[in-house]
Every structure is written in structure tokens, then in C-alpha cells.
Design a protein around this motif. Structure first.
Motif, PDB file in Angstrom:
ATOM      1  N   LYS A  35      -0.291   3.114 -14.539  1.00 34.81           N
ATOM      2  CA  LYS A  35      -0.032   2.221 -15.407  1.00 34.81           C
ATOM      3  C   LYS A  35      -0.812   1.252 -14.509  1.00 34.81           C
ATOM      4  CE  LYS A  35       2.983   3.471 -19.237  1.00 34.81           C
ATOM      5  NZ  LYS A  35       4.858   2.979 -19.791  1.00 34.81           N
ATOM      6  N   LEU A  36       0.173   1.389 -13.294  1.00 29.58           N
ATOM      7  CA  LEU A  36      -0.220   0.329 -12.827  1.00 29.58           C
ATOM      8  C   LEU A  36      -2.154  -0.041 -12.301  1.00 29.58           C
ATOM      9  CD1 LEU A  36       2.126   0.554  -9.269  1.00 29.58           C
ATOM     10  CD2 LEU A  36       1.925  -1.075 -11.196  1.00 29.58           C
ATOM     11  N   VAL A  37      -2.532   1.783 -12.557  1.00 27.46           N
ATOM     12  CA  VAL A  37      -4.032   1.513 -12.388  1.00 27.46           C
ATOM     13  C   VAL A  37      -4.597   1.028 -13.642  1.00 27.46           C
ATOM     14  CG1 VAL A  37      -6.254   2.813 -12.513  1.00 27.46           C
ATOM     15  CG2 VAL A  37      -3.851   3.276 -10.735  1.00 27.46           C
ATOM     16  N   THR A  38      -4.344   0.907 -14.859  1.00 24.85           N
ATOM     17  CA  THR A  38      -4.443   0.578 -15.955  1.00 24.85           C
ATOM     18  C   THR A  38      -4.504  -1.257 -16.139  1.00 24.85           C
ATOM     19  OG1 THR A  38      -3.605   2.341 -16.715  1.00 24.85           O
ATOM     20  CG2 THR A  38      -4.818   1.278 -18.375  1.00 24.85           C
TER      21      THR A  38
ATOM     22  N   LEU B  94     -11.797  -1.211  -1.090  1.00 25.93           N
ATOM     23  CA  LEU B  94     -10.543  -2.067  -1.448  1.00 25.93           C
ATOM     24  C   LEU B  94     -10.086  -2.857   0.185  1.00 25.93           C
ATOM     25  CD1 LEU B  94      -7.932   0.649  -2.819  1.00 25.93           C
ATOM     26  CD2 LEU B  94      -9.746  -0.492  -3.910  1.00 25.93           C
ATOM     27  N   GLY B  95     -10.757  -2.427   1.106  1.00 24.11           N
ATOM     28  CA  GLY B  95     -10.491  -3.075   1.934  1.00 24.11           C
ATOM     29  C   GLY B  95      -9.050  -3.061   2.818  1.00 24.11           C
ATOM     30  N   LEU B  96      -8.759  -2.563   2.757  1.00 24.30           N
ATOM     31  CA  LEU B  96      -7.471  -2.241   3.642  1.00 24.30           C
ATOM     32  C   LEU B  96      -7.636  -1.155   4.585  1.00 24.30           C
ATOM     33  CD1 LEU B  96      -5.278  -0.031   0.076  1.00 24.30           C
ATOM     34  CD2 LEU B  96      -5.316  -2.707   1.332  1.00 24.30           C
ATOM     35  N   PRO B  97      -6.350  -1.900   5.496  1.00 27.76           N
ATOM     36  CA  PRO B  97      -7.010  -1.916   7.817  1.00 27.76           C
ATOM     37  C   PRO B  97      -6.729  -0.282   6.967  1.00 27.76           C
ATOM     38  CG  PRO B  97      -4.565  -2.468   6.819  1.00 27.76           C
ATOM     39  CD  PRO B  97      -5.670  -2.887   5.040  1.00 27.76           C
ATOM     40  N   PRO B  98      -7.422   0.178   8.079  1.00 29.34           N
ATOM     41  CA  PRO B  98      -6.942   1.964   7.993  1.00 29.34           C
ATOM     42  C   PRO B  98      -5.807   2.757   8.887  1.00 29.34           C
ATOM     43  CG  PRO B  98      -9.073   1.507   9.277  1.00 29.34           C
ATOM     44  CD  PRO B  98      -8.578   0.001   8.525  1.00 29.34           C
ATOM     45  N   SER B  99      -5.644   3.692   8.849  1.00 26.04           N
ATOM     46  CA  SER B  99      -4.298   3.807   9.418  1.00 26.04           C
ATOM     47  C   SER B  99      -3.821   4.992   9.391  1.00 26.04           C
ATOM     48  CB  SER B  99      -3.167   3.517   8.536  1.00 26.04           C
ATOM     49  OG  SER B  99      -1.802   3.994   9.416  1.00 26.04           O
ATOM     50  N   GLU B 100      -3.432   5.945  10.391  1.00 30.20           N
ATOM     51  CA  GLU B 100      -2.847   7.123  10.718  1.00 30.20           C
ATOM     52  C   GLU B 100      -1.764   7.574  10.512  1.00 30.20           C
ATOM     53  OE1 GLU B 100      -4.968   8.955  12.012  1.00 30.20           O
ATOM     54  OE2 GLU B 100      -6.753   7.710  11.862  1.00 30.20           O
ATOM     55  N   SER B 101      -0.779   7.219   9.662  1.00 29.22           N
ATOM     56  CA  SER B 101       0.172   7.369   9.398  1.00 29.22           C
ATOM     57  C   SER B 101       0.279   7.442   7.865  1.00 29.22           C
ATOM     58  CB  SER B 101       1.252   5.948   9.955  1.00 29.22           C
ATOM     59  OG  SER B 101       2.696   6.260   8.789  1.00 29.22           O
ATOM     60  N   ALA B 102       0.683   8.173   7.429  1.00 26.85           N
ATOM     61  CA  ALA B 102       0.601   9.123   5.623  1.00 26.85           C
ATOM     62  C   ALA B 102       1.448   8.252   5.338  1.00 26.85           C
ATOM     63  CB  ALA B 102       1.563   9.818   6.059  1.00 26.85           C
ATOM     64  N   ASN B 103       2.105   7.263   5.971  1.00 24.70           N
ATOM     65  CA  ASN B 103       3.267   6.735   4.973  1.00 24.70           C
ATOM     66  C   ASN B 103       2.764   5.404   4.683  1.00 24.70           C
ATOM     67  OD1 ASN B 103       5.767   5.748   3.341  1.00 24.70           O
ATOM     68  ND2 ASN B 103       6.684   5.540   5.428  1.00 24.70           N
ATOM     69  N   ARG B 104       2.194   4.379   5.204  1.00 26.08           N
ATOM     70  CA  ARG B 104       1.673   3.355   6.165  1.00 26.08           C
ATOM     71  C   ARG B 104       1.014   3.392   4.497  1.00 26.08           C
ATOM     72  NH1 ARG B 104       1.420   0.996  10.652  1.00 26.08           N
ATOM     73  NH2 ARG B 104       3.280   1.792  11.435  1.00 26.08           N
ATOM     74  N   ARG B 105      -0.523   4.535   4.677  1.00 28.62           N
ATOM     75  CA  ARG B 105      -1.146   4.523   4.035  1.00 28.62           C
ATOM     76  C   ARG B 105      -0.419   4.457   2.750  1.00 28.62           C
ATOM     77  NH1 ARG B 105      -4.456   8.302   7.304  1.00 28.62           N
ATOM     78  NH2 ARG B 105      -3.120  10.283   5.873  1.00 28.62           N
ATOM     79  N   VAL B 106       0.052   5.172   1.713  1.00 28.80           N
ATOM     80  CA  VAL B 106       0.577   4.506   0.536  1.00 28.80           C
ATOM     81  C   VAL B 106       1.340   3.740   0.509  1.00 28.80           C
ATOM     82  CG1 VAL B 106       2.699   5.918  -1.082  1.00 28.80           C
ATOM     83  CG2 VAL B 106       2.101   7.347   0.502  1.00 28.80           C
ATOM     84  N   LEU B 107       1.645   2.824   0.805  1.00 28.60           N
ATOM     85  CA  LEU B 107       2.739   1.828   1.712  1.00 28.60           C
ATOM     86  C   LEU B 107       1.334   0.448   1.080  1.00 28.60           C
ATOM     87  CD1 LEU B 107       5.445   1.313   3.695  1.00 28.60           C
ATOM     88  CD2 LEU B 107       5.318   2.614   1.396  1.00 28.60           C
ATOM     89  N   ALA B 108       0.116   0.643   1.580  1.00 30.39           N
ATOM     90  CA  ALA B 108      -0.615  -0.440   1.949  1.00 30.39           C
ATOM     91  C   ALA B 108      -1.059  -0.259  -0.019  1.00 30.39           C
ATOM     92  CB  ALA B 108      -1.941   0.325   2.755  1.00 30.39           C
ATOM     93  N   VAL B 109      -0.946   1.297  -0.516  1.00 30.59           N
ATOM     94  CA  VAL B 109      -2.079   1.538  -1.816  1.00 30.59           C
ATOM     95  C   VAL B 109      -1.634   0.591  -2.957  1.00 30.59           C
ATOM     96  CG1 VAL B 109      -3.297   3.742  -3.472  1.00 30.59           C
ATOM     97  CG2 VAL B 109      -3.289   3.296  -0.998  1.00 30.59           C
ATOM     98  N   LEU B 110      -0.033   1.206  -2.734  1.00 34.61           N
ATOM     99  CA  LEU B 110       0.626   1.027  -3.980  1.00 34.61           C
ATOM    100  C   LEU B 110       0.679  -0.504  -4.155  1.00 34.61           C
ATOM    101  CD1 LEU B 110       3.912   2.567  -3.396  1.00 34.61           C
ATOM    102  CD2 LEU B 110       2.849   2.363  -5.244  1.00 34.61           C
ATOM    103  N   ALA B 111       0.951  -1.055  -2.323  1.00 37.17           N
ATOM    104  CA  ALA B 111       0.539  -2.861  -2.312  1.00 37.17           C
ATOM    105  C   ALA B 111      -0.454  -3.873  -2.971  1.00 37.17           C
ATOM    106  CB  ALA B 111       0.749  -3.497  -0.939  1.00 37.17           C
ATOM    107  N   TYR B 112      -1.591  -2.516  -2.656  1.00 34.82           N
ATOM    108  CA  TYR B 112      -3.216  -3.222  -3.885  1.00 34.82           C
ATOM    109  C   TYR B 112      -2.633  -2.791  -5.041  1.00 34.82           C
ATOM    110  CZ  TYR B 112      -7.762  -3.610  -4.956  1.00 34.82           C
ATOM    111  OH  TYR B 112      -8.331  -4.015  -5.125  1.00 34.82           O
ATOM    112  N   LEU B 113      -1.820  -1.879  -5.635  1.00 35.36           N
ATOM    113  CA  LEU B 113      -1.698  -1.095  -6.879  1.00 35.36           C
ATOM    114  C   LEU B 113      -0.965  -2.626  -7.457  1.00 35.36           C
ATOM    115  CD1 LEU B 113      -1.958   2.233  -7.466  1.00 35.36           C
ATOM    116  CD2 LEU B 113      -4.039   0.546  -8.260  1.00 35.36           C
ATOM    117  N   ASP B 114      -0.314  -2.970  -6.102  1.00 38.12           N
ATOM    118  CA  ASP B 114       0.704  -4.347  -7.362  1.00 38.12           C
ATOM    119  C   ASP B 114       1.071  -5.306  -7.271  1.00 38.12           C
ATOM    120  OD1 ASP B 114       3.697  -4.419  -8.809  1.00 38.12           O
ATOM    121  OD2 ASP B 114       4.483  -4.291  -6.531  1.00 38.12           O
ATOM    122  N   ARG B 115      -0.524  -5.710  -6.507  1.00 36.01           N
ATOM    123  CA  ARG B 115      -0.726  -7.474  -6.478  1.00 36.01           C
ATOM    124  C   ARG B 115      -0.513  -8.106  -7.599  1.00 36.01           C
ATOM    125  NH1 ARG B 115      -5.395  -7.444  -1.517  1.00 36.01           N
ATOM    126  NH2 ARG B 115      -6.391  -7.228  -3.719  1.00 36.01           N
TER     127      ARG B 115
END
Lengths: 214, 436
Positions: free
Chosen positions: A137-140, A193-214
Motif C-alpha cells: 500500500k505504501l508503494v502504491t 532513491l538517493g539514500l545514504p548507503p549503509s552496512e547495517s541491515a537494520n539501518r537500511r530497512v529504516l531508510a527504506v521505510l522512511a522513504y516510503l512513508d515520506r
């Protein structure tokens, strides 16, 4: 893990309690109303709370409100919300309390016991678990977003897995591709998407969620 | 039937004398237009019996109605006087429309008849009222003129009169001048507002249908919308029944059969049983999804939980358009109204996303003067039309809003932007329960 469970249907409450105990977790309290839940969360400080959104006395979003309030009092308190339906607005409100240690999944995911326990454990460890329906739904809602539209179909699948809170390994498993391929896709997605790259898996998830929820 | 409900509109904001004066000039100008329309109507009336009359009637009627609509609108806007109008349905075009109009024109209780009668009256009655301030002002000018040159006029003119003053020497000239100034002041600062009110009252007297006609129209409107509501409800129930029958129910039957097969194979083929059980679980997931979608179509959970404001925000979140929502609702409307508005907004948003080619969309939801008003604006290419073939969705929205006396206004010029406004009278009851 010490768990507080809030669910007003007796059968489901009983079932989840047994499931948790079968996997060696301790259920501190199994409550059935919003006020009781809030009290249990604030006094028992569990490792994770498993909460039904719709609870007595109002049968509206009592569970969500109790969880959001508890997270403002106890920052980072891990909460997994269960619901008969998913509502992007609720995900948004939950994300607004900080995106670590939260989950929002459909109630029926309980039927796959091992998977469900894994989800709870992920949330308890400070990870994220979003139901595929929430993510889609967020992606739609962002389908006219240009960077998002520039993703290839495969990259979009990977993005949806990431947003659900899956690690590279989990994503590789669910899409039947190698972890190396996943890592490559993730790199491309973050670049597009212009997101800062990150090694931590969790940080990556958060970045993606923040992007979708923006 | 299209009815405009009779409601005592709120008093319009007070205006300055000069503004009101300008408005009386506008009304006077409209009276002039009424004169020409009236002449044309007389001509059309003279050939009413023949085919030419039938041919000319629709266009003429449109002109009369446009003029009357303009006057009604001005009366409401400027004086707060609602002048209701009750137009009967007409065939869309051609001879049938002309013939129907002819019979309406000849029927004394019909709005078309009243409009035409008004057009014949307005050019002098309405004109005379509206001209009041202008005439008063001209009188003032005449007073000043006589005051300035009255004493120097040649004797053979005898004397010049201003109102009751024979202007002949400096004293009478001063009196005439003073009266002239008074007239001018009255013409600008006193008379125009009263004239506007008087004109609006005259308009209502001549144009508005009688109480019983209004009631009859209201009853007719209620009858149509009620039967429409019953039809809609019935078809909704059928749809739900069909969805349950083809969806969840069928899945449960399949699940039962799968489990039954698993039971028989349990002793002989445990591997096959595992597959069957997986299948049964997938069936249950699918059934749940179908039930969820069905519930969402009947009464969306977010609407029940959070009310209209958050439900609309949620619609905006899942809309592919970039949508901004502004809400000003002091409390919650009744649940049926909430539901109707929710589905209407949902349809408008879907429409905008599908057909308009828009990028952005703005939703404004507010409660004003006893009405809930929602506007949905998009920056697409426009061209949406309730009556067009593609607009069946809009037509449905309009019909469902009508059950609550609500209306949908679509303003969508080719090239955009599109502004759709829905408005329905309601009371707010339940206390506000939204989080922010």
C-alpha cells in the motif's frame, strides 16, 4: 523473551500464549483491554509486546493508542501490532514513535507459527516487521514518485522485502536469488532513491521505510 | 426534479455605500437585458402554436433561465435572500424538449411560466426599483446645476424649478444646492442598500414558487431519492451475497474437501498430507483476504475507528497522486453521512488518478453553516463531466449523495484544472476522536 500479549479473542489469546511458550518464551501477562495493556506495559517493561489494534472498551484503535503512548513513555519499547486489516495511516503513526522495534502485521500471519515467532523475535531485537500488505500500500501511494518508478521490477521486489524488515539473507531466500545478487540490487536501489548507503541491515530497512512513508 | 431548498441564507457581509450603488447599477443593467429578452419572448409566444415556436423555445428558455438564475444568485449573494426555484425534468434536446417546454410554459404553476412572467415584468418593475438610487443621484446633480446657474438664466425662462424650489435669487439657489447635496448623499450612502434588499424581496415575490409547490417538489425529490436508495441498497446486498458465495464460501468448501482428503491419506501417504495441509492453509489466507476486501467495501474499518478525517487521510496515503489533505471538522458527522462522503471522496480520487493524468491533488474537508463540504482539486487535463459516458462513476456519486440531499459540482474545463465539490447538509454529533 518476556512478552506481554493483548488480544480480546479468548481463542487467539490462548493460542498465541501456547505458541510462545512452546518456543520457550515467557508470557508475563495476557490482557484483553486497552487500559490493562497500558498498565502491564508500563509496570512490567516486557522485552516485546504483541498487541491487537482493536481492543475493548471502544473496539476502535485502543491497542494502537496504548502502544503509541507506552512508546513515548518507554522509548524503544518493542511492539508488534496485530490487526484484522492493515492501515497505512496506523503504520505511519507507529513509525512516528521511532522506527526501531516495531512491527505491524495481519493477524492471520499467526497461522504460520515458526514464521510468526521469528517476526516477534526480530521486533524484540530492535528490528522491523511490516506486513507485505502495508508495504504494497505504501508503494502504491508512491507510484508517481519518479525515483521509485525508475526501479526495475526485480529491484522493486527487493525493495518490498527490505521494507518488510527482511535481511539480505531473508530477501534472498524469499525471492530465490543469491545473497550477492540481493546486495547488488540493494546498492542500485539506494543509489536511485538517493539514500545514504549503509552496512547495517537494520539501518537500511529504516531508510527504506522512511522513504516510503515520506 | 431539481430543487433548490428554501433556506434563509446568512446575512451577507455589510458593504459600503458606493459598492451597493454599483450593485444597483448592475441590477439596472440586467433589467435592460430583460427588456430585450422580453421582446424576444413576445415574438416566440406569438408563434408558439406552430413548429417554429417549438424550435425556438429551448434556446429562448435557456436565455430566460440564465437571466433568472443570475438574479437569484445575486439576491442570495448580495442580500441573503434565497429565491428557490423548482424546475421539472425536461427531455435533453430537440422537438421533445420544445414540446415539453410549451406545455410547461402554459401551466401557471410551473417555474418556466413564472420565469417568463417575471421577464415581462422585470424590465420595468425591477428596473424601476434598481434605478432608484441613480434617479436620486441625477436629481441631486440637477439641484446643484440649478443652484449654480439658476440666478443667471435669462428672464424669459421665467424661473427654474428644483423639486419645490423656484430658483430665482441667491437664497433659493442655496436651498436648491443644499437639497441637491442631500439627494446625492442619500443616493450613495442611504438608498442603495435598501434598494438591493427591496429588489431581492420583489424578486422572491415574483419568481419564487408557492409553499405548496415547494412542498410538492420536495415530496417528489424524496420519492425519487428514496426509491433510488432502496435500489442501491438492494444491489449492494446482492453484490455482497455474490462476493461471499463466490469468494470466502467457496474457499471454505474447498478447504473442507482438502482437509477431508488429508484425513483419508493420513495413514497411507503422510507426504501427500503435508501438501494438502499447505494447500488448506493457503485457502484460508485467500479466504481471509477476500473477507477483508469485502469488509472494506461495506464499511472501512478506519472509518469506524477514526472517523471521516483520518479515513480521508488514509485514502490520500494510498492514492498514487501526491495528495494533500486539509481538514476542519469540529466533530464527527452521523455514520451514514461519513460513509457516503468517504465513498464519494474515494471515487473522486480514483477518478482523478485514472483519467485526469494529474500529478497532484488537494482535498479540503470542512464544515460550514450546517453543511459538510469537500473539495477535490487536481492539476490534470480536466474535461470531467458528470453526464459524459466516462462519468458513470461521477453519476453514481451524485446519486448516492442525493440520498442525503447532497450535491456534487464538477468544474473541469478542458486543459484543467479540475475542481469537484460535494456538499451535503448534516449535523455533527459525536465528539471529535482523531489523533494528531
Amino acid at each position: 523473551m518476556r512478552v506481554v500479549l493483548a488480544e480480546d479473542h479468548f481463542l487467539l489469546r490462548d493460542g498465541v500464549t501456547r505458541l510462545l511458550e512452546a518456543f520457550g518464551h515467557e508470557v508475563l501477562a495476557a490482557v484483553d483491554t486497552g487500559p490493562l495493556l497500558l498498565e502491564a506495559l508500563l509496570s512490567l517493561r516486557p522485552d516485546v509486546a504483541v498487541v491487537d489494534v482493536r481492543l475493548p472498551p471502544t473496539f476502535s484503535d485502543e491497542g494502537l493508542r496504548a502502544a503509541v503512548f507506552a512508546r513515548t513513555r518507554v522509548p524503544g519499547l518493542p511492539v508488534l501490532l496485530l490487526s484484522q486489516y492493515v492501515e497505512p495511516l496506523y503504520a505511519h503513526e507507529l513509525l512516528a514513535t521511532g522506527s526501531e522495534g516495531i512491527g505491524y502485521v495481519l493477524k492471520e500471519r499467526v497461522s504460520d507459527g515458526a514464521e510468526f515467532i521469528a517476526t516477534i523475535e526480530r521486533v524484540a531485537a530492535g528490528g522491523t516487521a511490516m506486513d507485505p500488505e502495508v508495504v504494497s500500500k505504501l508503494v502504491t501511494g508512491k507510484s508517481r514518485d519518479e525515483p521509485l518508478a525508475s526501479l526495475t521490477p526485480r529491484e522493486r521486489e527487493v525493495l518490498e522485502c527490505l521494507a518488510q524488515g527482511l535481511s539480505n539473507a531473508g530477501t534472498a531466500e524469499s525471492l530465490f536469488i543469491t545473497e550477492k545478487a540481493v546486495a547488488k540490487h540493494v546498492g542500485n536501489i539506494f543509489m536511485k532513491l538517493g539514500l545514504p548507503p549503509s552496512e547495517s541491515a537494520n539501518r537500511r530497512v529504516l531508510a527504506v521505510l522512511a522513504y516510503l512513508d515520506r | 426534479m431539481n430543487t433548490t431548498r428554501q433556506a434563509e441564507g446568512a446575512a451577507p457581509p455589510p458593504v459600503s455605500g458606493p459598492t451597493a450603488f454599483r450593485r444597483t447599477l448592475t441590477l439596472w443593467g440586467l433589467a435592460h437585458r430583460a427588456f430585450f429578452v422580453s421582446l424576444w419572448c413576445v415574438m416566440v409566444s406569438s408563434v408558439l402554436r406552430g413548429p417554429l415556436g417549438v424550435k425556438l423555445l429551448p434556446g429562448t428558455e435557456r436565455r430566460v433561465r440564465a437571466l433568472a438564475d443570475r438574479q437569484r444568485e445575486l439576491a442570495a449573494r448580495w442580500s441573503g435572500v434565497e429565491v428557490p426555484a423548482v424546475y421539472a425534468e425536461l427531455p435533453a434536446t430537440g422537438r421533445a424538449r420544445g414540446k415539453a417546454l410549451r406545455s410547461q410554459l402554459l401551466d401557471k404553476g410551473n417555474q418556466v411560466h413564472r420565469d417568463w412572467r417575471w421577464v415581462h415584468i422585470d424590465w420595468f418593475a425591477g428596473g424601476a426599483i434598481a434605478a432608484g438610487p441613480v434617479l436620486l443621484g441625477l436629481t441631486g446633480v440637477w439641484g446643484l446645476w440649478t443652484a449654480s446657474i439658476g440666478t443667471e438664466l435669462p428672464r424669459e425662462w421665467d424661473s427654474v424649478w428644483f423639486l419645490f424650489v423656484p430658483v430665482g435669487d441667491p437664497d433659493t439657489a442655496f436651498l436648491a444646492g443644499a437639497l441637491g447635496v442631500l439627494c446625492l448623499l442619500l443616493a450613495v450612502f442611504w438608498a442603495p442598500r435598501r434598494t438591493l434588499r427591496l429588489h431581492a424581496r420583489y424578486l422572491r415575490l415574483v419568481l419564487a414558487p408557492s409553499e405548496s409547490e415547494l412542498l410538492a417538489a420536495r415530496v417528489e425529490h424524496l420519492r425519487t431519492t428514496r426509491s433510488d436508495a432502496v435500489d442501491t441498497q438492494m444491489s449492494e446486498i446482492r453484490r455482497i451475497e455474490r462476493d461471499l458465495h463466490d469468494g470466502a464460501q467457496a474457499r471454505l468448501v474447498a478447504m473442507g474437501m482438502t482437509l477431508n482428503a488429508a484425513e483419508h491419506l493420513l495413514a497411507t501417504d503422510p507426504e501427500a498430507v503435508r501438501d494438502l495441509l499447505v494447500e488448506a492453509r493457503q485457502s484460508s489466507t485467500a479466504a481471509l483476504k477476500e473477507l477483508r476486501d469485502l469488509v472494506k467495501g461495506i464499511h472501512p474499518p478506519i472509518l469506524a475507528d477514526r472517523g471521516l478525517a483520518d479515513a480521508v487521510r488514509s485514502l490520500a496515503m494510498i492514492s498514487p497522486l501526491r495528495t494533500e489533505v486539509v481538514v476542519d471538522l469540529p466533530a464527527r458527522p452521523e455514520p451514514p453521512v461519513e460513509s457516503a462522503v468517504y465513498f464519494a471522496v474515494s471515487e473522486l480520487l480514483t477518478n482523478a488518478a485514472k483519467h485526469s493524468g494529474a500529478e497532484r491533488c488537494w482535498i479540503d474537508l470542512r464544515y460550514e453553516r450546517g453543511s459538510l463540504r469537500v473539495s477535490v482539486t487536481d492539476d490534470g487535463q480536466g474535461g470531467a463531466d458528470v453526464r459524459a459516458g466516462t462519468g458513470t462513476g461521477l453519476r453514481g456519486v451524485e446519486r448516492r449523495l442525493a440520498h442525503f440531499d447532497g450535491v456534487l459540482a464538477v468544474n473541469s474545463p478542458p486543459g484543467g484544472p479540475t475542481l469537484m465539490t460535494l456538499e451535503l447538509p448534516c449535523v455533527l454529533s459525536s465528539p471529535k476522536t482523531t489523533s494528531s
